[in-house]
Design a protein around this motif. Structure first.
Motif, mmCIF file in Angstrom:
data_model
loop_
_atom_site.group_PDB
_atom_site.id
_atom_site.type_symbol
_atom_site.label_atom_id
_atom_site.label_comp_id
_atom_site.label_asym_id
_atom_site.label_seq_id
_atom_site.Cartn_x
_atom_site.Cartn_y
_atom_site.Cartn_z
ATOM 1 N N VAL A 67 60.259 10.469 51.156
ATOM 2 C CA VAL A 67 60.953 10.911 52.361
ATOM 3 C C VAL A 67 61.437 12.336 52.116
ATOM 4 O O VAL A 67 62.175 12.593 51.156
ATOM 5 N N ILE A 68 61.027 13.262 52.977
ATOM 6 C CA ILE A 68 61.424 14.659 52.870
ATOM 7 C C ILE A 68 62.617 14.885 53.799
ATOM 8 O O ILE A 68 62.508 14.715 55.013
ATOM 9 N N GLY A 69 63.746 15.235 53.217
ATOM 10 C CA GLY A 69 64.934 15.518 53.998
ATOM 11 C C GLY A 69 64.928 16.945 54.534
ATOM 12 O O GLY A 69 64.384 17.862 53.909
ATOM 13 N N GLU A 70 65.548 17.136 55.685
ATOM 14 C CA GLU A 70 65.537 18.428 56.367
ATOM 15 C C GLU A 70 66.963 18.894 56.615
ATOM 16 O O GLU A 70 67.836 18.110 56.989
ATOM 17 N N ALA A 71 67.193 20.180 56.379
ATOM 18 C CA ALA A 71 68.477 20.815 56.664
ATOM 19 C C ALA A 71 68.214 22.269 57.004
ATOM 20 O O ALA A 71 67.526 22.974 56.260
ATOM 21 N N ARG A 72 68.739 22.701 58.160
ATOM 22 C CA ARG A 72 68.549 24.066 58.637
ATOM 23 C C ARG A 72 67.063 24.400 58.781
ATOM 24 O O ARG A 72 66.605 25.489 58.412
ATOM 25 N N LYS A 73 66.304 23.414 59.237
ATOM 26 C CA LYS A 73 64.875 23.542 59.508
ATOM 27 C C LYS A 73 64.059 23.864 58.254
ATOM 28 O O LYS A 73 62.995 24.484 58.325
ATOM 29 N N LYS A 74 64.547 23.412 57.096
ATOM 30 C CA LYS A 74 63.830 23.591 55.846
ATOM 31 C C LYS A 74 63.963 22.326 55.009
ATOM 32 O O LYS A 74 64.970 21.613 55.100
ATOM 33 N N PRO A 75 62.962 21.997 54.183
ATOM 34 C CA PRO A 75 63.087 20.812 53.320
ATOM 35 C C PRO A 75 64.143 21.043 52.253
ATOM 36 O O PRO A 75 64.157 22.080 51.584
ATOM 37 N N CYS A 76 65.032 20.066 52.093
ATOM 38 C CA CYS A 76 66.153 20.218 51.153
ATOM 39 C C CYS A 76 66.242 19.072 50.150
ATOM 40 O O CYS A 76 66.751 19.272 49.042
ATOM 41 N N THR A 77 65.773 17.886 50.497
ATOM 42 C CA THR A 77 65.845 16.737 49.596
ATOM 43 C C THR A 77 64.515 16.010 49.580
ATOM 44 O O THR A 77 63.700 16.126 50.500
ATOM 45 N N LEU A 78 64.317 15.249 48.509
ATOM 46 C CA LEU A 78 63.129 14.407 48.361
ATOM 47 C C LEU A 78 63.575 13.052 47.830
ATOM 48 O O LEU A 78 64.130 12.968 46.720
ATOM 49 N N THR A 79 63.383 12.027 48.620
ATOM 50 C CA THR A 79 63.725 10.656 48.230
ATOM 51 C C THR A 79 62.456 9.928 47.822
ATOM 52 O O THR A 79 61.510 9.831 48.605
ATOM 53 N N LEU A 80 62.449 9.416 46.603
ATOM 54 C CA LEU A 80 61.286 8.721 46.053
ATOM 55 C C LEU A 80 61.651 7.259 45.844
ATOM 56 O O LEU A 80 62.587 6.949 45.094
ATOM 57 N N VAL A 81 60.927 6.367 46.513
ATOM 58 C CA VAL A 81 61.137 4.925 46.408
ATOM 59 C C VAL A 81 59.898 4.312 45.782
ATOM 60 O O VAL A 81 58.789 4.447 46.326
ATOM 61 N N GLN A 82 60.062 3.656 44.656
ATOM 62 C CA GLN A 82 58.945 3.015 43.971
ATOM 63 C C GLN A 82 58.855 1.559 44.416
ATOM 64 O O GLN A 82 59.837 0.809 44.340
ATOM 65 N N LEU A 83 57.707 1.174 44.908
ATOM 66 C CA LEU A 83 57.494 -0.169 45.425
ATOM 67 C C LEU A 83 56.745 -1.016 44.407
ATOM 68 O O LEU A 83 55.993 -0.502 43.580
ATOM 69 N N PRO A 84 56.960 -2.338 44.412
ATOM 70 C CA PRO A 84 57.737 -3.107 45.394
ATOM 71 C C PRO A 84 59.170 -3.400 44.985
ATOM 72 O O PRO A 84 59.923 -3.963 45.764
ATOM 73 N N MET A 85 59.597 -3.079 43.765
ATOM 74 C CA MET A 85 60.891 -3.514 43.266
ATOM 75 C C MET A 85 61.895 -2.383 43.098
ATOM 76 O O MET A 85 63.032 -2.629 42.767
ATOM 77 N N GLY A 86 61.507 -1.152 43.326
ATOM 78 C CA GLY A 86 62.394 -0.029 43.088
ATOM 79 C C GLY A 86 62.070 0.621 41.750
ATOM 80 O O GLY A 86 61.061 0.282 41.111
ATOM 81 N N PRO A 87 62.868 1.582 41.303
ATOM 82 C CA PRO A 87 64.136 2.066 41.836
ATOM 83 C C PRO A 87 63.962 3.109 42.935
ATOM 84 O O PRO A 87 62.839 3.462 43.301
ATOM 85 N N THR A 88 65.094 3.620 43.412
ATOM 86 C CA THR A 88 65.143 4.647 44.447
ATOM 87 C C THR A 88 65.871 5.861 43.887
ATOM 88 O O THR A 88 66.996 5.732 43.405
ATOM 89 N N ALA A 89 65.222 7.014 43.939
ATOM 90 C CA ALA A 89 65.777 8.246 43.380
ATOM 91 C C ALA A 89 65.882 9.296 44.477
ATOM 92 O O ALA A 89 64.972 9.443 45.299
ATOM 93 N N LEU A 90 66.987 10.014 44.466
ATOM 94 C CA LEU A 90 67.222 11.099 45.411
ATOM 95 C C LEU A 90 67.271 12.404 44.629
ATOM 96 O O LEU A 90 68.073 12.551 43.696
ATOM 97 N N PHE A 91 66.405 13.356 45.002
ATOM 98 C CA PHE A 91 66.319 14.648 44.336
ATOM 99 C C PHE A 91 66.708 15.756 45.313
ATOM 100 O O PHE A 91 66.426 15.662 46.512
ATOM 101 N N ARG A 92 67.320 16.795 44.771
ATOM 102 C CA ARG A 92 67.543 18.012 45.538
ATOM 103 C C ARG A 92 66.319 18.913 45.378
ATOM 104 O O ARG A 92 65.834 19.133 44.256
ATOM 105 N N LEU A 93 65.822 19.439 46.467
ATOM 106 C CA LEU A 93 64.568 20.186 46.502
ATOM 107 C C LEU A 93 64.875 21.664 46.717
ATOM 108 O O LEU A 93 65.486 22.039 47.732
ATOM 109 N N THR A 94 64.462 22.510 45.769
ATOM 110 C CA THR A 94 64.723 23.941 45.840
ATOM 111 C C THR A 94 63.500 24.719 45.354
ATOM 112 O O THR A 94 62.564 24.146 44.777
#
Length: 437
Positions: free
Chosen positions: A258-285
């Motif tokens: 999942v690519i997060g958006e802020a001020r019309k630019k990508p700012c975060t990247l959420t990576l979910v590993q299936l089927p059991m997880g984990p879920t990681a949230l990264f700051r994108l710069t």
């Protein structure tokens, strides 16, 4: 006066840089500049002579090794604070005694002592049985028969058996398809903007259209991951991230990005590993697209090789394991593409190159792109809220027109489940020598 000035000009440069005794300001500056130039020239000659001696003679090579061993530059990496969760200790840290592996000689000695104690116990029991009555002897015979039965059962248990259960649930797709070259199925989507960013749009579907910079970044990711597929967030019809992950898990997707958006630019990247997880949230710069890189190469669609550096702690191994599952086990070597995930001071630098062997010793690199930097913000053990429990079954046919159900009222998009393993806080960066990956 002219003769005195000429004598000062022709005089050799002083060995000391102290020129405060000269009254003339311009003359004092000239003398100091001459001193600096002569000092740099002598230093360069000394270094060239030392390099020549170390290169030509065996004694010089030995002195060079001693010099490099003694002159170690102190950096932030080699002076970092020790992390007890380090699995592969860096070269700058000595492994504690409790982390050192047990040698084979010590294990053999322990086994010998245990066998000797066991033999002594058996001899003492046999002597007690001889001195006792007949009832005691019969009991000792029954006791002697029991170890034989246990040994027989142990030998049966040690025989190899086929395990029906899947040890690693993340490898379910590979175990079923039996094709290590098949790229993992990845679902790429975007975040759902809030009403605050687009107050003039009342519909959630109208707000879910990403900006141009976000769409360009998604196109770059589709070129990196050969098994990726992009689905607009508008097709989810307001569903939360947990429902999307549940829908993707039932259709044999291996990961959700999942690519997060802020001020019309990508700012975060959420990576979910299936089927059991984990879920990681990264700051994108520091995002640079392939067309922005000077002398860039073109993507050929081959599965790249993967190089991972400096993931040494337990959390770093977990992050590296998630990145590793985004690429197939066996790459396509004919494409000569390589992806590098380099961790330095808890910043993961992502690069993609094409290599070419122009000689037997060196390889030329040409960057393909994109390049960006990831900073881990949080890590949760399971899937996002709303995914629910998994029954281990997959949907046979892909239902394109069946969107996931909408999220309940009061549930925020992106809320992670309990069991947070890591959460970055500003106070963690107070010490520049503390790293977590």
């Amino acid at each position: 006066m002219r003769a005195r000035a000429s004598e000062e000009e022709e005089a050799p440069v002083r060995k000391s840089g102290n020129v405060s005794h000269i009254g003339n300001k311009h003359k004092r500056q000239d003398m100091y500049q001459k001193y600096r130039k002569e000092k740099a020239r002598s230093k360069l000659q000394r270094r060239l002579q030392t390099a020549k001696d170390e290169r030509t003679s065996a004694e010089g090579k030995r002195r060079r090794k001693e010099r490099l061993a003694a002159n170690k530059t102190k950096t932030i990496e080699n002076s970092r604070t020790y992390n007890p969760t380090v699995l592969n200790a860096p070269n700058t840290h000595e492994v504690p005694s409790w982390m050192q592996p047990v040698s084979a000689s010590s294990t053999q000695s322990e086994n010998r002592t245990s066998t000797e104690q066991h033999d002594d116990d058996q001899t003492s029991d046999a002597e007690d049985g001889q001195d006792g009555e007949e009832g005691d002897s019969s009991e000792s015979e029954e006791d002697d028969e029991e170890p034989e039965k246990l040994s027989d059962t142990a030998s049966v248990d040690n025989e190899p058996e086929e395990m029906d259960e899947i040890v690693d649930p993340h490898q379910a797709k590979y175990d079923q398809d039996a094709d290590p070259t098949a790229p993992p199925a990845i679902l790429i989507t975007t975040s759902l903007p809030s009403n605050a960013t687009s107050p003039h749009l009342a519909s959630a579907n109208a707000r879910s259209h990403p900006a141009e910079e976000v769409r360009n970044f998604v196109k770059e990711l589709l070129g990196v991951f050969t098994g990726a597929e992009y689905r607009p967030r508008a097709k989810a019809k307001g569903a939360g991230l947990g429902k999307i992950c549940s829908w993707a898990r039932a259709r044999r997707y291996d990961a959700v990005i999942v690519i997060g958006e802020a001020r019309k630019k990508p700012c975060t990247l959420t990576l979910v590993q299936l089927p059991m997880g984990p879920t990681a949230l990264f700051r994108l710069t520091s995002i640079s697209y392939g067309k922005e890189i000077y002398g860039h190469a073109r993507n050929t669609g081959h599965s790249p090789e993967l190089i991972m550096n400096n993931f040494t702690t337990a959390l770093g191994h977990r992050v590296g394991h998630m990145l590793q599952h985004l690429f197939p086990k066996v790459p396509e070597l004919e494409g000569r593409q390589v992806v590098t995930a380099h961790n330095q001071r808890d910043y993961v630098f992502f690069r993609r190159h094409r290599y070419e062997f122009r000689s037997t010793e060196k390889a030329a690199l040409q960057e393909i792109g994109p390049r960006f930097t990831l900073k881990l913000v949080s890590m949760a053990a399971g899937l996002p809220k709303g995914a629910g429990a998994w029954n281990g079954r997959f949907v046979d046919e892909l239902e394109v027109d069946d969107p996931p159900p909408a999220q309940a009222d009061g549930q925020q998009d992106g809320d992670l489940d309990d069991g947070i393993e890591f959460l970055w806080k500003p106070k963690m960066s107070a010490s520049r020598r503390s790293f977590y990956l």
